[in-house]
Motif scaffolding. Structure first.
Motif, PDB file in Angstrom:
ATOM      1  N   ARG A  55       0.829  -1.215   0.000  1.00  0.00           N
ATOM      2  CA  ARG A  55       0.000   0.000   0.000  1.00  0.00           C
ATOM      3  C   ARG A  55       0.856   1.255   0.000  1.00  0.00           C
ATOM      4  O   ARG A  55       0.646   2.164  -0.812  1.00  0.00           O
ATOM      5  CB  ARG A  55      -0.912  -0.006   1.226  1.00  0.00           C
ATOM      6  N   VAL A  56       1.841   1.328   0.896  1.00  0.00           N
ATOM      7  CA  VAL A  56       2.645   2.541   1.019  1.00  0.00           C
ATOM      8  C   VAL A  56       3.507   2.766  -0.218  1.00  0.00           C
ATOM      9  O   VAL A  56       3.621   3.904  -0.713  1.00  0.00           O
ATOM     10  CB  VAL A  56       3.507   2.481   2.298  1.00  0.00           C
ATOM     11  N   VAL A  57       4.099   1.717  -0.743  1.00  0.00           N
ATOM     12  CA  VAL A  57       4.902   1.868  -1.960  1.00  0.00           C
ATOM     13  C   VAL A  57       4.028   2.382  -3.099  1.00  0.00           C
ATOM     14  O   VAL A  57       4.422   3.300  -3.842  1.00  0.00           O
ATOM     15  CB  VAL A  57       5.598   0.548  -2.334  1.00  0.00           C
ATOM     16  N   GLY A  58       2.841   1.828  -3.237  1.00  0.00           N
ATOM     17  CA  GLY A  58       1.932   2.287  -4.284  1.00  0.00           C
ATOM     18  C   GLY A  58       1.521   3.732  -4.098  1.00  0.00           C
ATOM     19  O   GLY A  58       1.466   4.513  -5.065  1.00  0.00           O
ATOM     20  N   GLU A  59       1.225   4.127  -2.859  1.00  0.00           N
ATOM     21  CA  GLU A  59       0.822   5.506  -2.586  1.00  0.00           C
ATOM     22  C   GLU A  59       1.973   6.478  -2.851  1.00  0.00           C
ATOM     23  O   GLU A  59       1.765   7.566  -3.409  1.00  0.00           O
ATOM     24  CB  GLU A  59       0.335   5.638  -1.146  1.00  0.00           C
ATOM     25  N   ALA A  60       3.175   6.100  -2.446  1.00  0.00           N
ATOM     26  CA  ALA A  60       4.327   6.971  -2.681  1.00  0.00           C
ATOM     27  C   ALA A  60       4.594   7.118  -4.174  1.00  0.00           C
ATOM     28  O   ALA A  60       4.883   8.227  -4.662  1.00  0.00           O
ATOM     29  CB  ALA A  60       5.563   6.416  -1.967  1.00  0.00           C
ATOM     30  N   ALA A  61       4.509   6.028  -4.902  1.00  0.00           N
ATOM     31  CA  ALA A  61       4.719   6.096  -6.348  1.00  0.00           C
ATOM     32  C   ALA A  61       3.674   6.977  -7.016  1.00  0.00           C
ATOM     33  O   ALA A  61       3.990   7.761  -7.929  1.00  0.00           O
ATOM     34  CB  ALA A  61       4.693   4.688  -6.943  1.00  0.00           C
ATOM     35  N   ALA A  62       2.436   6.885  -6.565  1.00  0.00           N
ATOM     36  CA  ALA A  62       1.371   7.722  -7.133  1.00  0.00           C
ATOM     37  C   ALA A  62       1.611   9.196  -6.798  1.00  0.00           C
ATOM     38  O   ALA A  62       1.416  10.082  -7.636  1.00  0.00           O
ATOM     39  CB  ALA A  62       0.016   7.271  -6.603  1.00  0.00           C
ATOM     40  N   ALA A  63       2.042   9.470  -5.574  1.00  0.00           N
ATOM     41  CA  ALA A  63       2.264  10.848  -5.150  1.00  0.00           C
ATOM     42  C   ALA A  63       3.430  11.496  -5.886  1.00  0.00           C
ATOM     43  O   ALA A  63       3.391  12.692  -6.201  1.00  0.00           O
ATOM     44  CB  ALA A  63       2.509  10.895  -3.642  1.00  0.00           C
ATOM     45  N   PHE A  64       4.466  10.706  -6.165  1.00  0.00           N
ATOM     46  CA  PHE A  64       5.687  11.258  -6.744  1.00  0.00           C
ATOM     47  C   PHE A  64       5.842  10.984  -8.236  1.00  0.00           C
ATOM     48  O   PHE A  64       6.818  11.419  -8.847  1.00  0.00           O
ATOM     49  CB  PHE A  64       6.906  10.695  -6.012  1.00  0.00           C
ATOM     50  N   GLY A  65       4.924  10.244  -8.804  1.00  0.00           N
ATOM     51  CA  GLY A  65       5.029   9.932 -10.226  1.00  0.00           C
ATOM     52  C   GLY A  65       6.022   8.836 -10.539  1.00  0.00           C
ATOM     53  O   GLY A  65       6.545   8.748 -11.650  1.00  0.00           O
ATOM     54  N   GLY A  66       6.279   7.962  -9.566  1.00  0.00           N
ATOM     55  CA  GLY A  66       7.194   6.848  -9.778  1.00  0.00           C
ATOM     56  C   GLY A  66       8.123   6.676  -8.592  1.00  0.00           C
ATOM     57  O   GLY A  66       7.996   7.366  -7.577  1.00  0.00           O
ATOM     58  N   ILE A  67       9.064   5.747  -8.732  1.00  0.00           N
ATOM     59  CA  ILE A  67      10.097   5.513  -7.721  1.00  0.00           C
ATOM     60  C   ILE A  67      11.420   5.295  -8.453  1.00  0.00           C
ATOM     61  O   ILE A  67      11.507   4.472  -9.372  1.00  0.00           O
ATOM     62  CB  ILE A  67       9.783   4.291  -6.836  1.00  0.00           C
TER      63      ILE A  67
END
Length: 261
Positions: free
Chosen positions: A81-93
Motif C-alpha cells: 500500500r505505502v509503496v503504491g501511494e508513494a509512487a502515485a504521489a511522486f510519479g514513480g520511484i
C-alpha cells in the motif's frame, strides 16, 4: 580515444523511499536527499514521528519534497500500500533505501531467543526483499534505478549475544549480491552499506565513557561516526553517475573492519 562523458551527480527530481526514516541514519538520509532536491517518502512505524521529520526538512528550507507515511515493514500488505501511494504521489520511484532496523540482544540458550529471532529476521531481512519486490515495477520504469540496503559491520563479523541481528545482516549482504546479479541486466543497481559504530538510537544506551574506550581501542579514526556520514555514502550510491557500481558491500566504520589489533 572516446570523448569524455559527463555523468550526472544530481538526484534533483528523483523519487526516493527511505524506511526507518524517523531517526538515526534514515532521518539523516531523508534530510540529505531532500536537500539535494529529491522527492522523499519518509516512512517509519509512527505517523507522528514521520511527520516530525517532514516538518524538520521543511523548516531547514530543503529544495526537495518530503511526505510522511507510517509503515510497519514487517507487514507485507502495508508495504504494498505505502509503496503504491508513494509512487502515485511522486510519479514513480527511482530510489529505495532499506534502512529500518533495531537490535534485541539474544542468548541462544534462552527460551526468549525466538522472541528476538522472528522480529529481527522479519524487519531486517524479509522486509528488504518485500520492499524491493513492491518497488520493482516502478524502478523498472526509472532512468537510473537504485537500491541501497543498509546492513552493518555485524554482517561482516559477529559480536557475542547478537546472533539474530548478525544472521539478518549477513543475509542482507547475500540478498544484495544475489539481486545485483539478477537485476543487473535491467540496469538496476543494488548495493549495501555496512555502518560500524554510529551514534544512533541503538547506541544511545551505551555510556559515553564506554563509547570512547571502544573507539580508541577498535576504530582507527578513534571515534563513533554520525548518521550524516552514512547518509552521504548512501547518496553516493544512488547518484545517476553511480551506474557501474552494483553488488558492492561498503563499510562505513572508521576503519573498524580492517584493524587487526
Amino acid at each position: 580515444m572516446e570523448p569524455y562523458q559527463p555523468l550526472s551527480r544530481s538526484i534533483a527530481g528523483k523519487a526516493a523511499i527511505v524506511t526507518g526514516a524517523a531517526s538515526g541514519m534514515g532521518r539523516a538520509t531523508a534530510h540529505l536527499f531532500a536537500a539535494e532536491r529529491a522527492k522523499v517518502a519518509v516512512t517509519d512505524l509512527r505517523q507522528d514521528a514521520c511527520d516530525a521529520v517532514v516538518a524538520e526538512i521543511g523548516a531547514a528550507g530543503a529544495a526537495g519534497e518530503a511526505r510522511a507515511w507510517a509503515l510497519d515493514v514487517s507487514d507485507e500488505t502495508a508495504i504494498g500500500r505505502v509503496v503504491g501511494e508513494a509512487a502515485a504521489a511522486f510519479g514513480g520511484i527511482d530510489i529505495l533505501v532499506n534502512n529500518a532496523g533495531f537490535a534485541i540482544p539474544a542468548d541462544i540458550a534462552e527460551d526468549s531467543y525466538e522472541d528476538s529471532w522472528g522480529p529481527t529476521i522479519a524487519v531486517m531481512l524479509s522486509a528488504h526483499q518485500r520492499m524491493i519486490r513492491a518497488a520493482l515495477p516502478y524502478l523498472r520504469r526509472s532512468e537510473s534505478p537504485r537500491i541501497v540496503n543498509i546492513a552493518s559491520t555485524e554482517g561482516l563479523g559477529a559480536t557475542p549475544g547478537n546472533s539474530p541481528y548478525v544472521a539478518a545482516k549477513h543475509g542482507v549482504i547475500g540478498l544484495t549480491r544475489g539481486l545485483a546479479v539478477d537485476l543487473g541486466r535491467e540496469g538496476i543497481t543494488v548495493n549495501c552499506i555496512c555502518p560500524g559504530p554510529i551514534r544512533t538510537g541503538i547506541t544511545d544506551a551505551i555510556p559515553e565513557e564506554h563509547k570512547m574506550i571502544y573507539a580508541k581501542r577498535r576504530v582507527p579514526l578513534r571515534r563513533y561516526g554520525i548518521p550524516e556520514e552514512v547518509a552521504h555514502m548512501t547518496l553516493s550510491c544512488v547518484l545517476p553517475a553511480a551506474s557501474f557500481l552494483t553488488g558492492a558491500v561498503i563499510p562505513v566504520d572508521g576503519g573498524l573492519t580492517i584493524k587487526n589489533a
